[in-house]
Each structure stands twice: as C-alpha cells, then as structure tokens.
Design a protein around this motif. Structure first.
Motif, PDB file in Angstrom:
ATOM      1  N   ALA A  18     -29.094  71.278  31.149  1.00  0.00           N
ATOM      2  CA  ALA A  18     -28.189  70.143  30.952  1.00  0.00           C
ATOM      3  C   ALA A  18     -27.143  70.455  29.889  1.00  0.00           C
ATOM      4  CB  ALA A  18     -28.988  68.895  30.565  1.00  0.00           C
ATOM      5  N   ASP A  19     -27.552  71.131  28.817  1.00  0.00           N
ATOM      6  CA  ASP A  19     -26.609  71.503  27.761  1.00  0.00           C
ATOM      7  C   ASP A  19     -25.590  72.521  28.261  1.00  0.00           C
ATOM      8  OD1 ASP A  19     -27.804  69.809  25.953  1.00  0.00           O
ATOM      9  OD2 ASP A  19     -29.037  71.370  25.021  1.00  0.00           O
ATOM     10  N   LYS A  20     -26.061  73.512  29.033  1.00  0.00           N
ATOM     11  CA  LYS A  20     -25.161  74.550  29.530  1.00  0.00           C
ATOM     12  C   LYS A  20     -24.135  73.994  30.516  1.00  0.00           C
ATOM     13  CE  LYS A  20     -28.318  78.500  29.020  1.00  0.00           C
ATOM     14  NZ  LYS A  20     -29.078  79.564  29.727  1.00  0.00           N
ATOM     15  N   ASP A  21     -24.535  72.984  31.283  1.00  0.00           N
ATOM     16  CA  ASP A  21     -23.642  72.420  32.301  1.00  0.00           C
ATOM     17  C   ASP A  21     -22.836  71.234  31.788  1.00  0.00           C
ATOM     18  OD1 ASP A  21     -24.776  74.261  33.999  1.00  0.00           O
ATOM     19  OD2 ASP A  21     -26.086  72.844  35.025  1.00  0.00           O
ATOM     20  N   ALA A  22     -23.058  70.852  30.526  1.00  0.00           N
ATOM     21  CA  ALA A  22     -22.479  69.607  30.019  1.00  0.00           C
ATOM     22  C   ALA A  22     -20.957  69.602  30.048  1.00  0.00           C
ATOM     23  CB  ALA A  22     -22.971  69.348  28.591  1.00  0.00           C
ATOM     24  N   GLU A  23     -20.328  70.775  29.944  1.00  0.00           N
ATOM     25  CA  GLU A  23     -18.868  70.824  29.897  1.00  0.00           C
ATOM     26  C   GLU A  23     -18.229  70.670  31.272  1.00  0.00           C
ATOM     27  OE1 GLU A  23     -17.724  74.358  27.894  1.00  0.00           O
ATOM     28  OE2 GLU A  23     -18.467  73.702  25.937  1.00  0.00           O
ATOM     29  N   MET A  24     -19.008  70.798  32.338  1.00  0.00           N
ATOM     30  CA  MET A  24     -18.441  70.644  33.686  1.00  0.00           C
ATOM     31  C   MET A  24     -18.095  69.172  33.896  1.00  0.00           C
ATOM     32  SD  MET A  24     -20.937  73.199  35.869  1.00  0.00           S
ATOM     33  CE  MET A  24     -19.804  73.453  37.231  1.00  0.00           C
ATOM     34  N   PRO A  25     -16.848  68.861  34.272  1.00  0.00           N
ATOM     35  CA  PRO A  25     -16.423  67.458  34.385  1.00  0.00           C
ATOM     36  C   PRO A  25     -17.126  66.732  35.527  1.00  0.00           C
ATOM     37  CG  PRO A  25     -14.717  68.933  35.216  1.00  0.00           C
ATOM     38  CD  PRO A  25     -15.765  69.802  34.597  1.00  0.00           C
TER      39      PRO A  25
END
Length: 473
Positions: A18-25
């Motif tokens: 979840a942290d790694k993908d958090a920047e994906m809009p």
C-alpha cells in the motif's frame, strides 16, 4: 534448509504494498472499470468465437458452452472481487498471492499471468491489423512484406500491429484519465454495434436451425469432440479465453477510487454484461444459418449479415468492431504494465520496472511491455499460442480461488475489511478452483506443454535473479 523454505514462503506485508503504490493517482471509478472490463472481455472473440465453436464443437448448444464458461468465470470473479476489495494494490493475483501464500507462489501466479499479457497484446494487435486491412482491401492493399509477420506468407513485419501497439502505449503514457475517456467511448460504440447485429439478426432467424439443439456426439478428424455434452465441454475450454479479461480490472486496483466498493462492482458488473452479449450473439448467429455454415469462417457475424441481405449493416458492424478492438488492447496493456511494475517494485525483475515517472505512472514497465508486444505481434507467427493465454490465466485463477481461505481469517486484522465478500463460503472458493481446473484439463496438449515450458523459464529466472536479489536485500 529450513531458512531456504522459510524464505520461499515468506508473506509480503500488505501495508508495504500500500505504501509503495500510494503515489499512483486513484482516478478510476465504477463506470471506468466496467468499460475496461467489457472492453477487454468483449473483444475480437465475440465476432468470431460463437460461429467457430458452434461449427467445430457444440452446434446450436454453443450458447450452453458460453453459459457454462461464464459460470466458472463468475465463480472466480467473486473471488477476485473479494481479493481486490480487501487488497486494492497493483499486480492483481501476483501481489495477492504474495500476501496470502508467500513469495514463490506469488511469483508462479504472476509469471503465469505475464504470459497472458505478453501474448494477448500481440494477439489483439494482430487481429486488429487483419480486420483493418480487410476493411481497406477494396481501396488499398499493403504489400505482403508489411502486412504479415516474419515467415508468414512472405511477410517481414506486420506494420499495422506495430503502429497500434505503439499508439496505445503513447495514449497510456499520458495518464489514466485520458485513456479511460477513450475506452468508455469506444466501449459504447462496440456495444451499440453488437446490439445492432442482434436486432437485425433477429429478423433473419429460422427456428429449424436450432434443431437438434444438442447434436449427436461424434469425434472430429483431429480427435476433438463434436456434439453431446462432450462437445459442449470442448466448447467451454475454447470459449473461456473470452472471459478472462476481468483480471485486467484487478491489475489496476491501485488506481481505483473507493476500491472496497469500486472493484467488486467493476469486476462483477462487466462480467454480467459480457455474458449477456455473448449468449445473445451466439443464439442469433446459429439461428440465422445452420451451424455447419460457420466452419472455417473467420468472420461469421459479417458473413451472416451479408448472406441475410444486410451488407451495409455488416460493413458498419465490422468497422466499429475494428475500433472496438482498441478497447481490448488498452485494457491488456494497462494491466500488463501494472503487473510488470509490481515485479520491479518487489525486486523480482529489474528495479527500473518498478519506478514511477513524474506523473506517477509506471511508464518504464509500459515501454518494456510495448517492445515485447511489438516483437511478438509484428515479427513472429503466434496463432498456435492462443490457448496458452487461457492456460496461464487459469493457473492464476486457481491460486486466487484457494487464496480466499487464507485471506478470510486475516480480514479486519492486518488486511482491510473488504466491502464485498464471496458468498457461500467455504463452498464457493472450492467450486471456483475445481471449475478452473476442469477448464484447464480441457485445453489441448500444446497449451499444457507451452504453459509447462513457461513455468520452467519462470522458475529459472526466479532462482537466478529474483530470489537472489531478495536474499541480498
């Protein structure tokens, strides 16, 4: 040795993903996912498979083959809906299985899916190219060298396939919002074309073509089954390829608005619409002409309309069908690039694949997928690999179905309480697994051998690169 096996089965912390993908809009809503699912599932196959399967395996009972295939796909879709709601992260089955079963199992499931996307991108682009060139044939014909893949009928490169793959990649590289708007428009056009065929085709139905609805069983010259329940079953394995597109929705979970609700509605809603369209087209098609008339017919829908005296409608439907193929290509390339991104994110493949650009898009992964799709689709004949797409996906489906048993006890603890749960637990996950296994066993031997070879390549890469990188980390 104990540490070795402990490493192979170590489970990824869902919070890390979840942290790694958090920047994906998160820009995709329910209508976007339904359009993505319908666009990917209802692709070239709806204009070809009903006639082909009717002539080769099931006769008028091809509608039952579609319904049975949809039943199995629906069972798996329920599992996908719960997984996507509980774990809205990029990579679909690869990431989910990493969380619930462990690293080696996640790699196997993800590697199996990767075969689907590599081949499917090339497969759809080649089909789009063939149909586009067919539409242009009365006024313009490409030389053989630029019309066919290398080694096929004097071809060197399928230039149209190259252009459409690169074009879709450029569209996706600009962001999900623009791609979703185009996808939504093209899906509406494609559904309207299918409805036009159904309405016009209903005026040309002859009831005698439905009798007998289930023809008597006999073996085809190639050893496959025709007629009886054996023929219907053979049709299921051939048709199942058409329904696997809902994985493309799950692969984009990290870009969903309110994923606990959006993902289940998108996955299940798109499958329901697709099933209704497939069954309707199949029933109309075999009602218009005797099923045997569709033998070796590459364009049964267009042919049936022309033979029934509707050449203009046939041209309109086929023209929109070509445009509609872009929707499948958009869906496959979106999902495939997110899967490659997930491998890179975890260090299982080169880390550059897991990098996001300034727009927070996995364009490195998209570029690699584009290059591989171009190489396969433009330069190599690959029609014999079509069932390999189903084989890889079915392996992932079996993992996801069984994964519900490991997911359910963790929901509400270290995994988010999902907005949707698979009904009839614990029976339905087992049925989904057994259904996927039965369809897999019904595939031809070439598909099983091909999936075995791909599996061995994946294991070599895992132990030669991914596992070592993870150990070093």
């Amino acid at each position: 040795m104990r540490n070795f096996f402990k490493h192979l089965t170590r489970k990824q912390d869902p919070a890390v993903y979840a942290d790694k993908d958090a920047e994906m809009p998160r820009v995709l809503g329910v209508k976007d996912f339904i359009a993505l699912g319908v666009g990917t599932i209802v692709s070239t196959s709806i204009f070809t498979l009903p006639g082909v399967v009717a002539a080769k395996h099931a006769g008028p009972a091809v509608a039952l083959s579609f319904i049975l295939a949809a039943f199995v796909a629906g069972l798996v879709a329920f599992a996908y809906a719960e997984m996507a709601s509980a774990l809205p992260i990029a990579g679909s089955a690869y990431s989910w299985i990493n969380v619930v079963f462990g690293e080696i199992f996640g790699w196997i499931a993800g590697w199996a899916l990767l075969a689907e996307y590599f081949i499917a991108v090339a497969f759809v682009a080649s089909g789009l190219s063939a149909n586009f060139r067919g539409l242009l044939a009365p006024i313009f014909t490409l030389p053989k060298q630029l019309a066919n893949p290398m080694g096929t009928d004097g071809g060197i490169v399928d230039i149209v396939a190259v252009v459409v793959i690169v074009g879709v990649a450029l569209l996706l590289s600009r962001g999900m919002s623009a791609a979703a708007r185009i996808e939504n428009l093209l899906v509406i056009l494609k559904v309207l074309a299918i409805l036009l065929f159904i309405i016009v085709g209903l005026t040309a139905i002859h009831a005698k073509n439905y009798v007998p609805f289930i023809p008597q069983y006999h073996a085809n010259a190639d050893g496959t089954a025709f007629g009886g329940w054996q023929g219907i079953y053979a049709g299921v394995s051939m048709i199942f390829l058409a329904y696997i597109g809902f994985d493309s929705i799950a692969a984009n979970s990290a870009e969903a608005k309110d994923p606990q609700k959006t993902m289940p509605r998108g996955i299940l809603g798109s499958l329901v619409i697709a099933v209704l369209l497939f069954v309707a087209v199949a029933l109309v098609l075999v009602g218009m002409f005797h099923y045997s008339d569709y033998a070796n017919n590459a364009e049964p829908v267009g042919w049936a309309l022309r033979q029934a005296g509707h050449p203009i409608v046939a041209a309109v439907v086929q023209a929109i069908a070509v445009l509609g193929m872009f929707t499948a290509l958009i869906g496959m390339m979106m999902a495939g690039s997110r899967l490659l991104y997930s491998f890179g994110r975890d260090g299982m493949l080169p880390a550059g694949l897991g990098k996001l650009n300034h727009r927070q898009l996995p364009n490195n992964a998209l570029m690699v997928l584009t290059i591989i799709g171009v190489v396969i689709g433009a330069f190599f004949p690959f029609a014999f690999l079509a069932q390999l797409i189903s084989a890889g996906t079915l392996i992932a489906f079996m993992f996801v179905s069984l994964g519900i048993y490991r997911l359910r006890p963790r929901e509400g603890h270290d995994i988010t309480e999902p907005g949707f749960k698979m009904p009839l637990y614990p029976v339905m996950p087992a049925l989904a697994f057994l259904g996927s296994l039965m369809v897999f066993l019904g595939l031809d031997n070439n598909a099983k051998i091909g999936s075995g070879i791909w599996f061995l390549i994946g294991i070599i890469i895992y132990f030669g690169y991914g596992w070592r990188r993870k150990v070093d980390a």
